[in-house]
Enzyme design. Structure first.
Site, mmCIF file in Angstrom:
data_model
loop_
_atom_site.group_PDB
_atom_site.id
_atom_site.type_symbol
_atom_site.label_atom_id
_atom_site.label_comp_id
_atom_site.label_asym_id
_atom_site.label_seq_id
_atom_site.Cartn_x
_atom_site.Cartn_y
_atom_site.Cartn_z
ATOM 1 N N GLY A 9 0.794 -1.104 0.120
ATOM 2 C CA GLY A 9 -0.194 -0.078 0.105
ATOM 3 C C GLY A 9 0.723 1.315 -0.105
ATOM 4 N N ASP A 60 7.476 -7.647 5.360
ATOM 5 C CA ASP A 60 7.860 -8.437 4.077
ATOM 6 C C ASP A 60 6.379 -9.556 3.979
ATOM 7 O OD1 ASP A 60 8.718 -10.024 1.819
ATOM 8 O OD2 ASP A 60 10.719 -9.822 2.450
ATOM 9 N N THR A 126 -2.199 -8.029 -13.728
ATOM 10 C CA THR A 126 -1.822 -7.230 -14.871
ATOM 11 C C THR A 126 -2.124 -7.651 -16.317
ATOM 12 O OG1 THR A 126 -0.088 -6.338 -16.098
ATOM 13 C CG2 THR A 126 0.584 -8.151 -14.461
ATOM 14 N N ASP A 127 -2.272 -6.846 -17.140
ATOM 15 C CA ASP A 127 -2.865 -7.574 -18.608
ATOM 16 C C ASP A 127 -1.475 -8.155 -19.220
ATOM 17 O OD1 ASP A 127 -1.210 -5.271 -18.943
ATOM 18 O OD2 ASP A 127 -2.650 -4.002 -20.279
ATOM 19 N N GLU A 128 -0.339 -7.927 -18.486
ATOM 20 C CA GLU A 128 1.016 -8.535 -19.100
ATOM 21 C C GLU A 128 0.782 -10.037 -18.947
ATOM 22 O OE1 GLU A 128 4.518 -6.299 -18.325
ATOM 23 O OE2 GLU A 128 3.406 -4.362 -18.205
ATOM 24 N N TYR A 150 9.053 -10.611 -15.240
ATOM 25 C CA TYR A 150 8.021 -9.889 -14.562
ATOM 26 C C TYR A 150 6.685 -10.529 -14.691
ATOM 27 C CZ TYR A 150 4.244 -6.479 -13.436
ATOM 28 O OH TYR A 150 3.186 -5.930 -13.112
ATOM 29 N N LYS A 154 3.992 -12.781 -12.286
ATOM 30 C CA LYS A 154 2.666 -12.409 -11.978
ATOM 31 C C LYS A 154 1.785 -13.450 -12.088
ATOM 32 C CE LYS A 154 1.293 -8.939 -10.607
ATOM 33 N NZ LYS A 154 0.991 -8.504 -9.143
ATOM 34 N N LYS A 189 8.703 4.041 -14.657
ATOM 35 C CA LYS A 189 7.830 3.572 -15.675
ATOM 36 C C LYS A 189 7.830 4.767 -16.500
ATOM 37 C CE LYS A 189 6.561 -0.087 -13.213
ATOM 38 N NZ LYS A 189 6.674 0.267 -11.904
ATOM 39 N N ARG A 214 0.224 0.326 -25.603
ATOM 40 C CA ARG A 214 -0.431 0.084 -24.158
ATOM 41 C C ARG A 214 -1.692 0.839 -24.082
ATOM 42 N NH1 ARG A 214 3.397 -3.008 -24.688
ATOM 43 N NH2 ARG A 214 5.302 -3.297 -23.316
HETATM 44 P P1 NAD Z 1 5.214 -0.020 -7.045
HETATM 45 O O1 NAD Z 1 6.406 -0.691 -7.508
HETATM 46 O O2 NAD Z 1 4.773 1.129 -7.317
HETATM 47 O O3 NAD Z 1 4.864 -0.586 -5.597
HETATM 48 C C1 NAD Z 1 4.956 -1.863 -5.111
HETATM 49 C C2 NAD Z 1 4.831 -1.791 -3.546
HETATM 50 O O4 NAD Z 1 5.106 -3.067 -3.210
HETATM 51 C C3 NAD Z 1 5.932 -0.831 -2.937
HETATM 52 O O5 NAD Z 1 5.268 -0.099 -2.135
HETATM 53 C C4 NAD Z 1 6.949 -2.046 -2.294
HETATM 54 O O6 NAD Z 1 7.545 -1.446 -1.279
HETATM 55 C C5 NAD Z 1 5.978 -3.057 -1.905
HETATM 56 N N1 NAD Z 1 6.695 -4.270 -1.576
HETATM 57 C C6 NAD Z 1 7.281 -5.005 -2.770
HETATM 58 N N2 NAD Z 1 7.874 -6.033 -2.484
HETATM 59 C C7 NAD Z 1 7.296 -6.381 -1.290
HETATM 60 C C8 NAD Z 1 7.287 -7.340 -0.440
HETATM 61 N N3 NAD Z 1 8.411 -8.555 -0.401
HETATM 62 N N4 NAD Z 1 6.461 -7.334 0.900
HETATM 63 C C9 NAD Z 1 5.787 -6.270 1.132
HETATM 64 N N5 NAD Z 1 5.686 -5.385 0.295
HETATM 65 C C10 NAD Z 1 6.465 -5.158 -0.718
HETATM 66 O O7 NAD Z 1 3.963 -0.853 -7.783
HETATM 67 P P2 NAD Z 1 2.505 -0.713 -8.489
HETATM 68 O O8 NAD Z 1 2.738 0.036 -9.979
HETATM 69 O O9 NAD Z 1 1.812 0.338 -7.636
HETATM 70 O O10 NAD Z 1 1.794 -1.841 -8.627
HETATM 71 C C11 NAD Z 1 1.033 -2.578 -7.650
HETATM 72 C C12 NAD Z 1 0.582 -3.690 -8.098
HETATM 73 O O11 NAD Z 1 -0.463 -3.769 -9.317
HETATM 74 C C13 NAD Z 1 1.424 -4.799 -8.576
HETATM 75 O O12 NAD Z 1 1.129 -6.077 -8.046
HETATM 76 C C14 NAD Z 1 1.683 -4.710 -9.986
HETATM 77 O O13 NAD Z 1 1.839 -5.790 -10.604
HETATM 78 C C15 NAD Z 1 0.007 -4.512 -10.246
HETATM 79 N N6 NAD Z 1 -0.020 -3.623 -11.635
HETATM 80 C C16 NAD Z 1 0.387 -2.574 -11.827
HETATM 81 C C17 NAD Z 1 0.241 -1.653 -13.114
HETATM 82 C C18 NAD Z 1 1.026 -0.792 -13.311
HETATM 83 O O14 NAD Z 1 0.824 0.031 -14.540
HETATM 84 N N7 NAD Z 1 1.904 -0.021 -12.685
HETATM 85 C C19 NAD Z 1 -0.650 -2.251 -13.849
HETATM 86 C C20 NAD Z 1 -1.348 -3.376 -13.788
HETATM 87 C C21 NAD Z 1 -1.083 -4.037 -12.435
HETATM 88 P P1 TYD Z 2 6.670 0.524 -18.745
HETATM 89 O O1 TYD Z 2 6.311 1.803 -18.294
HETATM 90 O O2 TYD Z 2 7.945 0.236 -18.124
HETATM 91 O O3 TYD Z 2 5.594 -0.563 -18.626
HETATM 92 P P2 TYD Z 2 5.401 -1.911 -19.119
HETATM 93 O O4 TYD Z 2 6.439 -2.281 -19.827
HETATM 94 O O5 TYD Z 2 5.140 -2.831 -17.996
HETATM 95 O O6 TYD Z 2 4.062 -1.858 -20.087
HETATM 96 O O7 TYD Z 2 6.670 0.591 -20.244
HETATM 97 C C1 TYD Z 2 5.630 1.255 -21.012
HETATM 98 C C2 TYD Z 2 6.053 1.426 -22.400
HETATM 99 O O8 TYD Z 2 6.959 2.280 -22.736
HETATM 100 C C3 TYD Z 2 6.655 0.061 -22.920
HETATM 101 O O9 TYD Z 2 6.305 -0.321 -24.148
HETATM 102 C C4 TYD Z 2 8.127 0.183 -22.857
HETATM 103 C C5 TYD Z 2 8.231 1.698 -23.061
HETATM 104 N N1 TYD Z 2 9.206 2.691 -22.644
HETATM 105 C C6 TYD Z 2 10.213 3.509 -23.338
HETATM 106 O O10 TYD Z 2 9.853 3.517 -24.616
HETATM 107 N N2 TYD Z 2 11.139 4.110 -22.685
HETATM 108 C C7 TYD Z 2 11.216 4.054 -21.311
HETATM 109 O O11 TYD Z 2 12.114 4.629 -20.666
HETATM 110 C C8 TYD Z 2 10.445 3.117 -20.456
HETATM 111 C C9 TYD Z 2 10.607 3.004 -18.926
HETATM 112 C C10 TYD Z 2 9.442 2.450 -21.252
#
Ligand code: NAD
Ligand code: TYD
Length: 340
Positions: A9, A60, A126-128, A150, A154, A189, A214
């Site tokens: 969180g 953790d 995730t959609d990934e 990754y 997941k 990101k 994306r």
């Molecule tokens: P983030 O990397 O910003 O945050 C992850 C959080 O998890 C951090 O606060 C970190 O400290 C905590 N964490 C990591 N390892 C841990 C552990 N072993 N124990 C306890 N806490 C731990 O990630 P986010 O972008 O907020 O993503 C959150 C969730 O959503 C993830 O499960 C990710 O796979 C999923 N998700 C993300 C996206 C995206 O675009 N960011 C899209 C779809 C799904």
């Molecule tokens: P990212 O934000 O890493 O998300 P994900 O790979 O999980 O979808 O990347 C989003 C898209 O942007 C992906 O096609 C990779 C591209 N990308 C760049 O072109 N430059 C960058 O510096 C990063 C981090 C990503």
């Protein structure tokens, strides 16, 4: 749902979810359980720090004894698991931590959920996990064809959740969200890298030909969808959450530069990410039947995100000025430039 454990969180989506839920409901207690890795940031939770319905425990998800203690002490009836290692590029550098947290950590939480017979275990996925989708859209019953460490980790977490539903009748739901953008996203990101670099007149590192697609959704839309599935979703089911439309990274770069009034010459093509998934695309029909749909289109989501980064320079400069970030940036981007 009364006492909710929000693992992860303190990260990007989790902290938005905590803020949204505390604003929305006065009868919920939220306990954030987070390891505070490089991506976990207590600053993300400052707006709720004094809320009597919020508490924080550092820990953790792989630590079964500590998870057990927090479950018991806070009388947890619902787990929403955001905790994960989340960045594809880092999973190419060091995949071990992804397997540990995203697969083994999920297993530890499922065991705790089973022991305490909780009302709901919700997994944020995730959609990934569907892998790249060159044509058409992924539906929830599609096979998983992951291609990065990754996404493979997941997918392992998702399959373990479904196994606990089938084998032990655990009340599990899963949401598979598309790429989130918005406040508090760690500047690794693509959107926060591009926005914060553009503000500083630094190059925007664009992988390969920039034509990867994306579905960029606004983080609070995603959080709203999670809330809808928690309240109305059917046990044992998976729900896709996204806008249902996609844009290329080059379109994203152009829009960010336009919003910030910066020149297109800042776009710097660099060598592609190995195994770079070309396109993700979700069919979100199933969750629509629960009454949810995304409220921001691509332009609105990017505009709201850019505005937040402009208005909150202190938040991201603290991260970008740190040694950890600078070492990461150097390792990830140095020497990858290709001629425009
Ligand atoms: P983030 O990397 O910003 O945050 C992850 C959080 O998890 C951090 O606060 C970190 O400290 C905590 N964490 C990591 N390892 C841990 C552990 N072993 N124990 C306890 N806490 C731990 O990630 P986010 O972008 O907020 O993503 C959150 C969730 O959503 C993830 O499960 C990710 O796979 C999923 N998700 C993300 C996206 C995206 O675009 N960011 C899209 C779809 C799904
Ligand atoms: P990212 O934000 O890493 O998300 P994900 O790979 O999980 O979808 O990347 C989003 C898209 O942007 C992906 O096609 C990779 C591209 N990308 C760049 O072109 N430059 C960058 O510096 C990063 C981090 C990503």
């Amino acid at each position: 749902m009364k006492n909710v454990l929000v693992t992860g969180g303190a990260g990007f989506i989790g902290s938005n979810f905590v803020q949204m839920m505390l604003e929305r409901y006065s009868d919920l207690n939220l306990v954030v359980y987070d390891k505070l890795t490089y991506a976990g940031n207590p600053d993300n939770l400052l707006p709720v720090a004094k809320n009597p319905h919020y508490s924080f425990v550092e820990g953790d998800i792989c630590d079964a004894a500590k998870v057990d203690e927090v479950m018991r002490r806070h009388n947890i009836d619902t787990i929403v698991n955001f905790a994960a290692e989340t960045h594809v590029d880092r999973s190419l550098m060091e995949p071990g931590g992804f397997i540990q947290t995203d697969v083994y950590g999920t297993f530890v939480l499922l065991e705790a959920a089973k022991k305490y017979q909780i009302e709901r275990y919700h997994q944020i996925s995730t959609d990934e996990v569907y892998g790249q989708v060159l044509e058409g859209r992924s539906v929830e019953t599609d096979c998983l064809h992951t291609r990065s460490p990754y996404s493979a980790a997941k997918a392992g977490g998702d399959l373990m959740c479904l196994a606990y539903y089938t084998s032990f009748n655990l009340p599990v739901t899963i949401t598979r969200g598309s790429n989130n953008i918005g406040p508090y996203q760690y500047p690794e990101k693509v959107v926060p890298v591009f926005v914060t670099n553009a503000i500083d007149d630094k190059p925007l590192p664009l992988y390969g030909d920039g034509r990867q697609m994306r579905d960029y959704q606004f983080v609070l839309d995603h959080c709203d969808g999670i809330d809808v599935v928690l309240r109305k979703g059917k046990i044992g089911e998976v729900y896709n959450l996204g806008t249902g439309s996609e844009n290329t990274n080059i379109e994203l770069a152009h829009l960010i530069l336009k919003l910030l009034n910066k020149p297109e010459s800042l776009i710097q093509p660099i060598t592609d990410r190995p195994g770079h998934d070309r396109r993700y695309a979700l069919d979100c029909g199933k969750v629509k039947s629960l009454g949810w749909q995304s409220q921001h289109n691509f332009e609105q989501a990017v505009e709201a995100t850019v505005k937040w980064y402009v208005d909150n320079e202190g938040w991201w400069r603290k991260i970008k000025d740190g040694r950890h970030y600078q070492e990461y940036y150097q390792r990830q981007y140095a020497g990858r430039e290709v001629n425009k």
